[in-house]
Scaffold this active site. Structure first.
Site, PDB file in Angstrom:
ATOM      1  CE  LYS A 126      34.803 -95.333  28.275  1.00 36.08           C
ATOM      2  NZ  LYS A 126      34.436 -94.365  27.236  1.00 36.08           N
ATOM      3  CG  ASP A 166      38.250 -94.168  26.477  1.00 32.27           C
ATOM      4  OD1 ASP A 166      39.236 -93.927  27.203  1.00 32.27           O
ATOM      5  OD2 ASP A 166      37.201 -93.510  26.543  1.00 32.27           O
TER       6      ASP A 166
END
Length: 446
Positions: A126, A166
């Site tokens: 991430k 995201d």
């Protein structure tokens, strides 16, 4: 937790001070694993747990950029490459002021197990920045993305680390990031980013994937208990891609969405939310959900978004952000007759909320399983890029639905195998862990 697991958890807290979200994510997984370590002592003997909670690589870098007035700003960029036992690191980039190391590590840790559940050969990672794209011009966002990618480019690649979008990173941002990567590397490496535009290597259904996937796994769970979505009243927090396309799919299956939200407040329309208007407000105009009232003055608006859980409904789908639903919110839902909760966001329920959900035997799907549709379709995009192919909407959608149904079946079966039948939290945690742990055993101490 048994002593070994408890000792590892204490080390995680000591080595990562002040990172509450990361601690929460790790504890949520570890507390499910005691029966696994009772059955498989080889995991402890090989230090699997100590290794799985420590990222393989943590990258923090400066991101300088210049605004339209010529003023220089500096943000921080992050990429946590958490685990590559199953494949290249895979996970999104989040641009939001709340981003810091603990948030990125929590998301990366969750991604490891979520990606494993999809059955696709992808590891977990991430990244992101504390940059806020809201209120910025396209040129400012472009300059920031170019600066961000100038550093990130040296750490990623289609066989190494494949970022996606995201919160705060949509098609516009992915386009600017890809353009800068191509410029720096002097090659067209389509598989290095997912969520791309359809004209240049993107996949159909990617925009809809997380929301659709949430509803597919929700539908499968309810079917398993002889319950239909037809005529059910649904509330959905958020109004980004996940919320919008969860609304679209659940409506197609016969339910009625009566409330949605954004960070400024929530909207309630007893006649059902006009999704096309929400799409225009949020996707076209980048506006606030309150603007809905201009077309539907009889709808209700509240400027406290967390109060959305006070609305009476059959199904609640938290699709906004982490820890958005606490125990008080769950209790209100229970008092109002809710039967099911599905997590469209990453870890949207607090630990106290999850405990209350379990104590009241609600039908509940954790985000690790429920929001895996986005990364599953990202992996499908990677497949198409590798094959120089382009799949139809229906083909991608059918593959997505198959993946989500399989995740439900795997989590259900593993929960039953380890004596926790019906506990999809434990089932998803254990099923994902086993795939990663076994790969790590095969690959030695690396």
């Amino acid at each position: 937790m048994n002593k070994y697991i408890n000792d590892v958890m204490e080390k995680v807290v000591a080595r990562n001070p002040g990172e509450a979200e990361f601690h929460q994510a790790v504890e949520e997984v570890l507390e499910s694993l005691a029966p696994v370590f009772d059955k498989h002592p080889e995991y402890e003997a090989n230090g699997i747990l100590e290794r799985i909670v420590e990222p393989e690589r943590q990258i923090i870098f400066r991101v300088p950029w210049v605004d339209d007035q010529g003023q220089t700003h500096v943000n921080r960029g992050f990429r946590i490459e958490f685990n590559s036992a199953l494949g290249p690191y895979k996970g999104g980039l989040r641009f939001h002021p709340s981003v810091y190391t603990g948030i990125v590590k929590f998301l990366g840790f969750e991604q490891v197990f979520k990606n494993a559940l999809t059955g696709r050969p992808i590891g977990g990672g991430k990244g992101g920045s504390d940059f806020d794209p809201k209120g910025k011009s396209d040129q400012e966002v472009m300059r920031f993305c170019q600066s961000f990618m100038t550093e990130l480019a040296r750490h990623i690649g289609d066989k190494t680390d494949v970022p996606a979008g995201d919160i705060g990173v949509g098609g516009r941002e992915i386009g600017y990031l890809f353009g800068q990567y191509k410029r720096i590397k002097n090659r067209y490496e389509a598989g290095v980013l997912t969520g791309k535009g359809l004209d240049w290597g993107g996949s159909l259904v990617r925009t809809e994937a997380t929301g659709y996937g949430l509803v597919y796994i929700l539908e499968e769970m309810l079917k398993d208990h002889k319950i239909s979505l037809n005529d059910k009243k649904v509330i959905i927090s958020g109004s980004g891609n996940v919320a919008i396309y969860a609304n679209e799919k659940v409506t197609q299956l016969g339910a009625k969405v009566i409330a949605m939200s954004d960070s400024s407040g929530y909207l309630y329309d007893e006649n059902g939310i006009d999704l096309e208007l929400i799409k225009e407000i949020k996707e076209v105009n980048r506006g606030r959900i309150k603007e809905y009232l201009a077309e539907y003055p009889d709808a209700e608006y509240c400027d406290n978004c967390t109060d959305i859980w006070s609305i009476e409904c059959d199904i609640a789908l938290p699709c906004a952000t982490q820890n958005e639903m606490d125990a008080a919110g769950v209790q209100t839902l229970i008092d109002n007759g809710v039967i099911a909760i599905g997590e469209g966001a990453n870890m949207p329920l607090t630990p106290e909320a999850v405990k209350l959900v379990k104590e009241n035997d609600l039908f509940y799907i954790p985000g690790k399983a429920a929001n895996a549709g986005g990364v599953a379709t990202s992996a499908i995009e990677m497949t198409q890029n590798a094959m120089f192919d382009e799949w139809t909407f229906d083909k991608v959608d059918q593959e997505l639905q198959k993946i989500m149904v399989n995740i439900y079946k795997d989590a259900s079966a593993v929960a039953a195998e380890y004596g926790m039948e019906g506990d999809l939290v434990a089932g998803a945690n254990i099923a994902g862990f086993l795939k990663v742990a076994n790969a790590m055993l095969d690959q030695g101490v690396v």
